[in-house]
Write a protein that holds these residues in place. Structure first.
Motif, PDB file in Angstrom:
ATOM      1  N   LYS A 153       0.820  -1.219   0.000  1.00  0.00           N
ATOM      2  CA  LYS A 153       0.000   0.000   0.000  1.00  0.00           C
ATOM      3  C   LYS A 153       0.853   1.267   0.000  1.00  0.00           C
ATOM      4  N   GLY A 154       2.142   1.095  -0.207  1.00  0.00           N
ATOM      5  CA  GLY A 154       3.044   2.239  -0.281  1.00  0.00           C
ATOM      6  C   GLY A 154       3.531   2.755   1.051  1.00  0.00           C
ATOM      7  N   GLN A 155       3.224   2.036   2.141  1.00  0.00           N
ATOM      8  CA  GLN A 155       3.626   2.499   3.463  1.00  0.00           C
ATOM      9  C   GLN A 155       5.096   2.157   3.749  1.00  0.00           C
ATOM     10  N   LEU A 156       5.643   2.831   4.761  1.00  0.00           N
ATOM     11  CA  LEU A 156       6.989   2.505   5.204  1.00  0.00           C
ATOM     12  C   LEU A 156       6.981   1.131   5.864  1.00  0.00           C
ATOM     13  N   VAL A 157       8.053   0.377   5.656  1.00  0.00           N
ATOM     14  CA  VAL A 157       8.163  -0.951   6.270  1.00  0.00           C
ATOM     15  C   VAL A 157       9.392  -0.971   7.177  1.00  0.00           C
ATOM     16  N   ASN A 158       9.414  -1.974   8.059  1.00  0.00           N
ATOM     17  CA  ASN A 158      10.540  -2.069   8.986  1.00  0.00           C
ATOM     18  C   ASN A 158      10.996  -3.516   9.103  1.00  0.00           C
ATOM     19  N   ASN A 159      11.529  -3.890  10.266  1.00  0.00           N
ATOM     20  CA  ASN A 159      12.076  -5.237  10.435  1.00  0.00           C
ATOM     21  C   ASN A 159      11.036  -6.331  10.206  1.00  0.00           C
ATOM     22  N   TRP A 160       9.763  -6.036  10.412  1.00  0.00           N
ATOM     23  CA  TRP A 160       8.716  -7.037  10.167  1.00  0.00           C
ATOM     24  C   TRP A 160       8.792  -7.567   8.736  1.00  0.00           C
ATOM     25  N   ASN A 161       9.067  -6.670   7.811  1.00  0.00           N
ATOM     26  CA  ASN A 161       9.126  -7.058   6.403  1.00  0.00           C
ATOM     27  C   ASN A 161      10.242  -8.077   6.178  1.00  0.00           C
ATOM     28  N   ALA A 162      11.453  -7.735   6.614  1.00  0.00           N
ATOM     29  CA  ALA A 162      12.592  -8.624   6.395  1.00  0.00           C
ATOM     30  C   ALA A 162      12.422  -9.937   7.150  1.00  0.00           C
ATOM     31  N   TYR A 163      11.975  -9.851   8.395  1.00  0.00           N
ATOM     32  CA  TYR A 163      11.855 -11.041   9.243  1.00  0.00           C
ATOM     33  C   TYR A 163      10.781 -11.986   8.714  1.00  0.00           C
ATOM     34  N   ASN A 164       9.595 -11.458   8.437  1.00  0.00           N
ATOM     35  CA  ASN A 164       8.513 -12.307   7.951  1.00  0.00           C
ATOM     36  C   ASN A 164       8.804 -12.858   6.559  1.00  0.00           C
ATOM     37  N   ASN A 165       9.353 -12.029   5.689  1.00  0.00           N
ATOM     38  CA  ASN A 165       9.644 -12.512   4.342  1.00  0.00           C
ATOM     39  C   ASN A 165      10.740 -13.577   4.348  1.00  0.00           C
ATOM     40  N   ASN A 166      11.734 -13.398   5.190  1.00  0.00           N
ATOM     41  CA  ASN A 166      12.765 -14.431   5.298  1.00  0.00           C
ATOM     42  C   ASN A 166      12.174 -15.740   5.813  1.00  0.00           C
ATOM     43  N   ASN A 167      11.375 -15.660   6.873  1.00  0.00           N
ATOM     44  CA  ASN A 167      10.765 -16.867   7.431  1.00  0.00           C
ATOM     45  C   ASN A 167       9.827 -17.537   6.433  1.00  0.00           C
ATOM     46  N   CYS A 168       9.030 -16.739   5.742  1.00  0.00           N
ATOM     47  CA  CYS A 168       8.101 -17.306   4.764  1.00  0.00           C
ATOM     48  C   CYS A 168       8.846 -17.886   3.562  1.00  0.00           C
ATOM     49  N   PHE A 169       9.941 -17.257   3.181  1.00  0.00           N
ATOM     50  CA  PHE A 169      10.744 -17.774   2.071  1.00  0.00           C
ATOM     51  C   PHE A 169      11.284 -19.163   2.385  1.00  0.00           C
ATOM     52  N   TYR A 170      11.866 -19.318   3.571  1.00  0.00           N
ATOM     53  CA  TYR A 170      12.437 -20.622   3.908  1.00  0.00           C
ATOM     54  C   TYR A 170      11.359 -21.663   4.209  1.00  0.00           C
ATOM     55  N   THR A 171      10.211 -21.215   4.705  1.00  0.00           N
ATOM     56  CA  THR A 171       9.082 -22.138   4.850  1.00  0.00           C
ATOM     57  C   THR A 171       8.697 -22.688   3.484  1.00  0.00           C
ATOM     58  N   LEU A 172       8.633 -21.814   2.499  1.00  0.00           N
ATOM     59  CA  LEU A 172       8.331 -22.196   1.121  1.00  0.00           C
ATOM     60  C   LEU A 172       9.424 -23.111   0.564  1.00  0.00           C
ATOM     61  N   LEU A 173      10.662 -22.708   0.749  1.00  0.00           N
ATOM     62  CA  LEU A 173      11.791 -23.438   0.174  1.00  0.00           C
ATOM     63  C   LEU A 173      11.917 -24.846   0.757  1.00  0.00           C
ATOM     64  N   TYR A 174      11.695 -24.982   2.060  1.00  0.00           N
ATOM     65  CA  TYR A 174      11.841 -26.285   2.713  1.00  0.00           C
ATOM     66  C   TYR A 174      10.622 -27.190   2.546  1.00  0.00           C
ATOM     67  N   ALA A 175       9.431 -26.605   2.421  1.00  0.00           N
ATOM     68  CA  ALA A 175       8.249 -27.450   2.613  1.00  0.00           C
ATOM     69  C   ALA A 175       7.169 -27.378   1.543  1.00  0.00           C
ATOM     70  N   VAL A 176       7.192 -26.395   0.640  1.00  0.00           N
ATOM     71  CA  VAL A 176       6.107 -26.333  -0.343  1.00  0.00           C
ATOM     72  C   VAL A 176       6.146 -27.581  -1.221  1.00  0.00           C
ATOM     73  N   GLN A 177       4.958 -28.087  -1.558  1.00  0.00           N
ATOM     74  CA  GLN A 177       4.886 -29.368  -2.248  1.00  0.00           C
ATOM     75  C   GLN A 177       4.575 -29.255  -3.739  1.00  0.00           C
ATOM     76  N   ASP A 178       4.177 -28.091  -4.201  1.00  0.00           N
ATOM     77  CA  ASP A 178       3.806 -27.999  -5.620  1.00  0.00           C
ATOM     78  C   ASP A 178       4.418 -26.764  -6.266  1.00  0.00           C
ATOM     79  N   GLU A 179       4.729 -26.923  -7.522  1.00  0.00           N
ATOM     80  CA  GLU A 179       5.393 -25.873  -8.291  1.00  0.00           C
ATOM     81  C   GLU A 179       4.512 -24.645  -8.453  1.00  0.00           C
ATOM     82  N   LYS A 180       3.205 -24.850  -8.568  1.00  0.00           N
ATOM     83  CA  LYS A 180       2.290 -23.722  -8.781  1.00  0.00           C
ATOM     84  C   LYS A 180       2.323 -22.752  -7.601  1.00  0.00           C
TER      85      LYS A 180
END
Length: 643
Positions: A228-255
């Motif tokens: 939405k164009g707002q300023l972001v802080n550590n939440w962005n980096a922390y959550n995106n990193n955690n969600c990225f590795y959750t995806l990388l380690y455990a997602v089951q489908d290419e889609k």
């Protein structure tokens, strides 16, 4: 030959030009480079390759553990076998709503996660089924939780603060971290869990899909995402990193991978795009671990996945994010702690090492080894951190620990400056001073605040932040004493203290560094309300290394003199008083007794977090003007004692 003033103007112009070029080059870096890397092919085969390689790396690292370390972690697992899993009750969750307390629920949740880690590590190292039934108990309880979102963060739902609503879908710091934890357990222990009951792994995959993957794909309005164009802080980096590795380690489908990852990278780009060109983190060194320390983790994973196509050694902004870690380091485990940062802390050596490794920066690698030594060279007990440290430890073992302790550091975008007596040493005086504005992330009203350490020991300090409650991030934040400017090393001008908001800021900032002298100056007038009637208040810090002294000059002009000015100082010890001077154990403060009256008050400390840094008390010194004048100046001199 150019005059000094012309040279300063030239170098400032050059810095701004280079900063602009760097920012233009690095804008939307992750999204664009990922698109370029996979323009002609799917990333999915690389995901499968990465998993295979990662598992092999982990198995090799485990094989190199010595018997004493294995025994230690097996014992932690055995202890967790006797753990009685507590219920996370509705009343515990509602503590935050009714009492403002967040630690009770969070402590119970943390205990459960800690025991999950102990059992998972023990199962991984033992390679047998001994720990699996108790691990399954903890996993099942986690999977059965109504929400993984912390009580302090659930208020974003339409029902507001309270129990999670029936249809509430949100990802906060707690949810993303639990997801990462579960994804790693799934990745490392799926075979062992399946031998006990395949339903558990199926449930992990389902809950990750429902609570993380689908929610991330469907939602655009989480403040930390930045869409939405707002300023972001550590939440962005922390959550995106955690969600990225959750995806990388455990997602089951290419889609799901192909749908979620581009969106995640776009969100992470908002964090990088908004980062100041000097690489400074306005949340402080301890929050850097969640901010810059997490974005490098994400970049490292992307780089491994794409076989080096994401990061370039010329990415100066990302590199400067890493060098920030030591620029605010004072000595040992002591850090410059403006805003909500901690005064005593040890940064994550893993993140610092990855910056050093990816940019081939020996100084950062040495600092990572220093931090690892600070943490007693021991492997963490949290599963995620255990694996990360396990993989870099072989290299850390061969690096000589060394903290850089730079002579001078300038972060002109962040408007934070530090300097010390001797390059590479903690001996002598150290100072840090800040400008900025009073709407920074985790902000305190502290424009012009400065701190002084002597021989690595705190003297003039920033109290920092206490234990978080419902008040900390509410409209009542600035009712808390240690958020106010009069409890920082800031002046009360004409009877007024600083206000919070982006418009309340430093102006006319300048700095100069020489081998023997630093000079930093700024106008504090705009940090105060208009009612204070301030034309200007120029605070100048002049550090003379040869004389081992820091001079502070407060030069002011008011439209009208309505009340006496007061200079405040928060110190760690009660000084001996003399006429015009205050004597501390390692330094002295001299002031103009004919202009200022001195008062010393004791500040009892009862907050658990503040006690860790300062013990049971601090002292506030008030130097109050004897007369109200429309213009004048006050001169102060901090001088290190001769030993």
């Amino acid at each position: 030959m150019q005059k000094p003033k012309q040279l300063i103007t030239f170098y400032l112009f050059l810095f701004l030009l280079l900063s602009f070029v760097a920012r233009a080059q690095e804008k939307n870096m992750l999204s664009l480079r990922y698109q370029q890397a996979y323009a002609q092919q799917s990333a999915w085969p690389d995901v499968l390759r990465w998993r295979k390689e990662q598992k092999a790396k982990i198995e090799t690292a485990i094989a190199n553990l010595d018997s004493a370390e294995i025994k230690h972690f097996i014992q932690l697992g055995q202890k967790a076998m006797d753990y009685t899993w507590p219920s996370l009750t509705a009343s515990a969750y509602l503590d935050y709503r009714f009492t403002g307390t967040r630690v009770n629920y969070e402590a119970l949740s943390s205990q459960r996660q800690s025991n999950l880690s102990s059992l998972a590590i023990a199962a991984l190292l033992s390679k047998d089924q001994t720990f699996i039934p108790q691990l399954a108990n903890g996993l099942w309880l986690t999977l059965e939780e109504s929400t993984w979102v912390a009580p302090a963060h659930i208020g974003v739902q339409k029902e507001g603060v309270g129990l999670p609503g029936v249809n509430t879908a949100y990802i906060d710091l707690s949810a993303s971290r639990k997801a990462y934890h579960l994804a790693m357990i799934y990745f490392l222990l799926k075979d062992q869990l399946d031998r006990y009951s395949p339903i558990i792994s199926q449930r992990i995959a389902k809950e990750l899909d429902e609570r993380i993957f689908k929610v991330y794909i469907q939602q655009n309005n989480f403040f930390w995402m930045g869409f939405k164009g707002q300023l972001v802080n550590n939440w962005n980096a922390y959550n995106n990193n955690n969600c990225f590795y959750t995806l990388l380690y455990a997602v089951q489908d290419e889609k799901t991978w192909n749908t979620m990852l581009p969106k995640l990278l776009k969100s992470a780009d908002f964090f990088i795009n908004q980062y100041p060109a000097d690489g400074g983190c306005d949340e402080g060194p301890s929050y850097w671990d969640m901010a810059g320390g997490n974005i490098i983790n994400l970049i490292k994973g992307l780089n491994e996945l794409s076989e080096g196509k994401i990061l370039q050694t010329s990415d100066s902004l990302i590199h400067r994010m890493g060098t920030y870690t030591y620029k605010l380091h004072i000595a040992d485990n002591k850090y410059t702690n403006f805003a909500d940062a901690f005064a005593t802390y040890t940064q994550n050596p893993t993140s610092v090492f990855w910056y050093g490794q990816l940019f081939n920066d020996a100084k950062l690698k040495d600092f990572a080894a220093f931090l690892w030594q600070q943490r007693n060279k021991s492997l963490p007990t949290n599963l995620v951190d255990f694996i990360a440290a396990l993989l870099i430890r072989p290299e850390l073992k061969h690096i000589k620990p060394k903290a850089p302790y730079p002579l001078f550091s300038a972060l002109p975008d962040l408007e934070v400056f530090t300097g010390r007596q001797t390059d590479g040493s903690t001996q002598g005086l150290f100072y840090a001073i800040k400008g900025g504005n009073n709407n920074e992330s985790h902000n305190h009203n502290d424009i012009g605040n400065y701190i002084i350490y002597t021989d690595g020991i705190p003297l003039l300090v920033d109290a920092g932040v206490g234990v978080y409650t419902s008040k900390t991030f509410s409209k009542s934040r600035y009712d808390i004493w240690n958020m106010k400017s009069e409890w920082h090393n800031c002046p009360s001008i004409n009877g007024f203290n600083q206000k919070n908001g982006a418009n309340y800021k430093a102006s006319r900032l300048s700095y100069r560094h020489r081998q023997q002298q630093d000079v930093i100056a700024m106008d504090l007038a705009k940090a105060y309300p208009k009612e204070a009637q301030i034309n200007h208040w120029i605070r100048t810090l002049r550090f003379d290394r040869s004389k081992q002294e820091i001079q502070i000059i407060e030069k002011y002009e008011l439209k009208e003199a309505m009340a006496s000015n007061t200079l405040y100082f928060l110190v760690t010890e009660k000084p001996k008083e003399g006429k015009g001077y205050l004597q501390f154990s390692r330094a002295s403060l001299r002031y103009e007794a004919h202009l200022l009256n001195c008062q010393i008050e004791e500040l009892p400390i009862d907050d658990a977090r503040l006690k860790k840094s300062w013990g049971t008390k601090l002292y506030r010194i008030s130097l109050t003007a004897k007369a109200s004048r429309t213009k004048g100046q006050y001169k102060l001199l901090w001088k290190r004692n001769a030993f």
